[in-house]
Design an enzyme around this catalytic site. Structure first.
Site, mmCIF file in Angstrom:
data_model
loop_
_atom_site.group_PDB
_atom_site.id
_atom_site.type_symbol
_atom_site.label_atom_id
_atom_site.label_comp_id
_atom_site.label_asym_id
_atom_site.label_seq_id
_atom_site.Cartn_x
_atom_site.Cartn_y
_atom_site.Cartn_z
ATOM 1 N N LYS A 14 0.832 -1.213 0.000
ATOM 2 C CA LYS A 14 0.000 0.000 0.000
ATOM 3 C C LYS A 14 0.869 1.266 0.000
ATOM 4 O O LYS A 14 0.588 2.201 -0.738
ATOM 5 C CB LYS A 14 -0.931 0.035 1.231
ATOM 6 C CG LYS A 14 -1.893 -1.144 1.313
ATOM 7 C CD LYS A 14 -2.865 -0.989 2.488
ATOM 8 C CE LYS A 14 -2.215 -1.079 3.847
ATOM 9 N NZ LYS A 14 -1.846 -2.442 4.273
ATOM 10 N N ARG A 89 -9.961 0.333 8.453
ATOM 11 C CA ARG A 89 -9.559 -1.042 8.725
ATOM 12 C C ARG A 89 -10.661 -1.841 9.402
ATOM 13 O O ARG A 89 -10.469 -3.017 9.705
ATOM 14 C CB ARG A 89 -8.350 -1.037 9.661
ATOM 15 C CG ARG A 89 -7.020 -1.048 8.968
ATOM 16 C CD ARG A 89 -5.932 -0.889 10.012
ATOM 17 N NE ARG A 89 -4.814 -1.726 9.743
ATOM 18 C CZ ARG A 89 -3.663 -1.291 9.213
ATOM 19 N NH1 ARG A 89 -3.519 -0.028 8.876
ATOM 20 N NH2 ARG A 89 -2.679 -2.116 9.017
ATOM 21 N N ARG A 128 11.208 -6.830 5.348
ATOM 22 C CA ARG A 128 11.105 -5.413 5.719
ATOM 23 C C ARG A 128 11.598 -5.213 7.147
ATOM 24 O O ARG A 128 12.286 -4.243 7.454
ATOM 25 C CB ARG A 128 9.650 -4.930 5.570
ATOM 26 C CG ARG A 128 9.474 -3.444 5.840
ATOM 27 C CD ARG A 128 8.087 -2.954 5.466
ATOM 28 N NE ARG A 128 7.101 -3.297 6.466
ATOM 29 C CZ ARG A 128 5.782 -3.066 6.349
ATOM 30 N NH1 ARG A 128 5.314 -2.492 5.261
ATOM 31 N NH2 ARG A 128 4.948 -3.388 7.305
ATOM 32 N N ARG A 134 11.445 -2.211 11.665
ATOM 33 C CA ARG A 134 10.110 -1.914 12.205
ATOM 34 C C ARG A 134 9.745 -2.970 13.232
ATOM 35 O O ARG A 134 9.721 -4.160 12.946
ATOM 36 C CB ARG A 134 9.092 -1.896 11.056
ATOM 37 C CG ARG A 134 8.286 -0.606 11.034
ATOM 38 C CD ARG A 134 7.337 -0.608 9.894
ATOM 39 N NE ARG A 134 6.068 -1.212 10.262
ATOM 40 C CZ ARG A 134 4.963 -1.093 9.542
ATOM 41 N NH1 ARG A 134 4.978 -0.407 8.431
ATOM 42 N NH2 ARG A 134 3.841 -1.662 9.939
ATOM 43 N N ARG A 145 -1.099 -9.794 13.102
ATOM 44 C CA ARG A 145 -1.648 -8.755 12.212
ATOM 45 C C ARG A 145 -2.432 -9.376 11.063
ATOM 46 O O ARG A 145 -3.455 -8.843 10.648
ATOM 47 C CB ARG A 145 -0.523 -7.866 11.686
ATOM 48 C CG ARG A 145 -0.067 -6.847 12.732
ATOM 49 C CD ARG A 145 1.365 -6.419 12.540
ATOM 50 N NE ARG A 145 1.614 -5.741 11.301
ATOM 51 C CZ ARG A 145 2.811 -5.723 10.694
ATOM 52 N NH1 ARG A 145 3.836 -6.362 11.224
ATOM 53 N NH2 ARG A 145 2.960 -5.054 9.580
HETATM 54 P P1 ADP Z 1 0.688 -2.587 7.935
HETATM 55 O O1 ADP Z 1 1.920 -2.754 7.110
HETATM 56 O O2 ADP Z 1 0.623 -3.599 9.041
HETATM 57 O O3 ADP Z 1 -0.576 -2.460 7.164
HETATM 58 P P2 ADP Z 1 0.492 0.188 8.973
HETATM 59 O O4 ADP Z 1 1.748 0.947 8.916
HETATM 60 O O5 ADP Z 1 -0.609 0.592 8.065
HETATM 61 O O6 ADP Z 1 0.936 -1.296 8.758
HETATM 62 O O7 ADP Z 1 -0.096 0.159 10.476
HETATM 63 C C1 ADP Z 1 0.692 -0.297 11.551
HETATM 64 C C2 ADP Z 1 -0.178 -0.477 12.799
HETATM 65 O O8 ADP Z 1 -0.787 0.772 13.172
HETATM 66 C C3 ADP Z 1 -1.336 -1.456 12.675
HETATM 67 O O9 ADP Z 1 -0.945 -2.806 12.874
HETATM 68 C C4 ADP Z 1 -2.276 -0.940 13.800
HETATM 69 O O10 ADP Z 1 -1.838 -1.357 15.072
HETATM 70 C C5 ADP Z 1 -2.096 0.574 13.732
HETATM 71 N N1 ADP Z 1 -3.107 1.180 12.824
HETATM 72 C C6 ADP Z 1 -2.849 1.764 11.616
HETATM 73 N N2 ADP Z 1 -3.990 2.168 11.027
HETATM 74 C C7 ADP Z 1 -5.014 1.824 11.864
HETATM 75 C C8 ADP Z 1 -6.438 1.915 11.813
HETATM 76 N N3 ADP Z 1 -7.055 2.471 10.755
HETATM 77 N N4 ADP Z 1 -7.160 1.432 12.850
HETATM 78 C C9 ADP Z 1 -6.554 0.889 13.907
HETATM 79 N N5 ADP Z 1 -5.217 0.741 14.021
HETATM 80 C C10 ADP Z 1 -4.438 1.195 13.018
#
Ligand code: ADP
Length: 189
Positions: A14, A89, A128, A134, A145
């Site tokens: 994404k 989400r 990654r 990270r 996740r």
């Molecule tokens: P990923 O690569 O896991 O999609 P992101 O960088 O988008 O990672 O998000 C990392 C973390 O931040 C998620 O695992 C969650 O804990 C939190 N997070 C991000 N966006 C949301 C959301 N819209 N609702 C709830 N938690 C979120």
């Protein structure tokens, strides 16, 4: 106004594809993950709360993340459009986004579902984690996740199908080939 939801499991690409969409279409990018990581880095109260959830591979509570999204969206009033990355989400988040946009006389233009098989997601995320450090890119948290994704987030595919906004994108292949498919969808909007 182009309002694009970029959707997909953790590791589906994404962030990478969002950067290309920003470059080609001049829209603003909201990544909730980036917003939260910036807060963690600052050591803010929000960052402390967010870290607790992120390190466990859990989602932040809807009410909290919806507030954060609303304030970021308010700060972007003059933009040509927005790419939403990592939000919504959950179904309540999707409903909140619909409401926020409709209050501005807007709507989601399209939801792009970057589809990548689970084994490849795990390989990408482990890689990654080794490269970027990270903290949530370790096998145990990755598995949590992915479970959270399939239980709480993937039902959004049906939500956007019902809205007539769903668009499948093959998320496997070269970054250029994936972006070509995305650009052909956006150019038809
Ligand atoms: P990923 O690569 O896991 O999609 P992101 O960088 O988008 O990672 O998000 C990392 C973390 O931040 C998620 O695992 C969650 O804990 C939190 N997070 C991000 N966006 C949301 C959301 N819209 N609702 C709830 N938690 C979120």
């Amino acid at each position: 106004m182009l309002n694009i939801v970029i959707f997909g499991a953790p590791g589906s690409g994404k962030g990478t594809q969002s950067a290309r969409i920003v470059e080609k279409y001049g829209v603003s990018h909201i990544s909730t993950g980036d917003v939260l990581r910036a807060e963690i880095k600052k050591g803010s109260e929000l960052g402390k709360v967010a870290k607790g959830y992120i390190d466990q591979g859990q989602l932040l509570p809807d009410a909290l993340i919806i507030d954060i999204l609303a304030s970021v969206l308010d700060s972007l009033k003059d933009s040509r459009g927005v790419i939403f990355d990592g939000f919504p989400r959950t179904i309540p988040q999707a409903e909140a986004l619909k409401k926020m946009l409709s209050e501005r006389g807007q709507d989601v233009s399209v939801m792009l579902d970057l589809d990548v098989p689970e084994d490849e997601l795990i390989d990408r995320l482990i890689k990654r984690g080794q490269e970027s450090g990270r903290a949530d890119d370790n096998l145990e948290t990755i598995k949590k996740r992915l479970t959270v994704y399939s239980e709480q987030t993937s039902p959004l595919k049906d939500f956007y199908k019902a809205e007539g906004k769903y668009q499948h994108i093959n998320g496997v292949g070269s970054m250029d080939a994936i972006f070509d498919e995305i650009a052909s969808v956006i150019s038809k909007l």
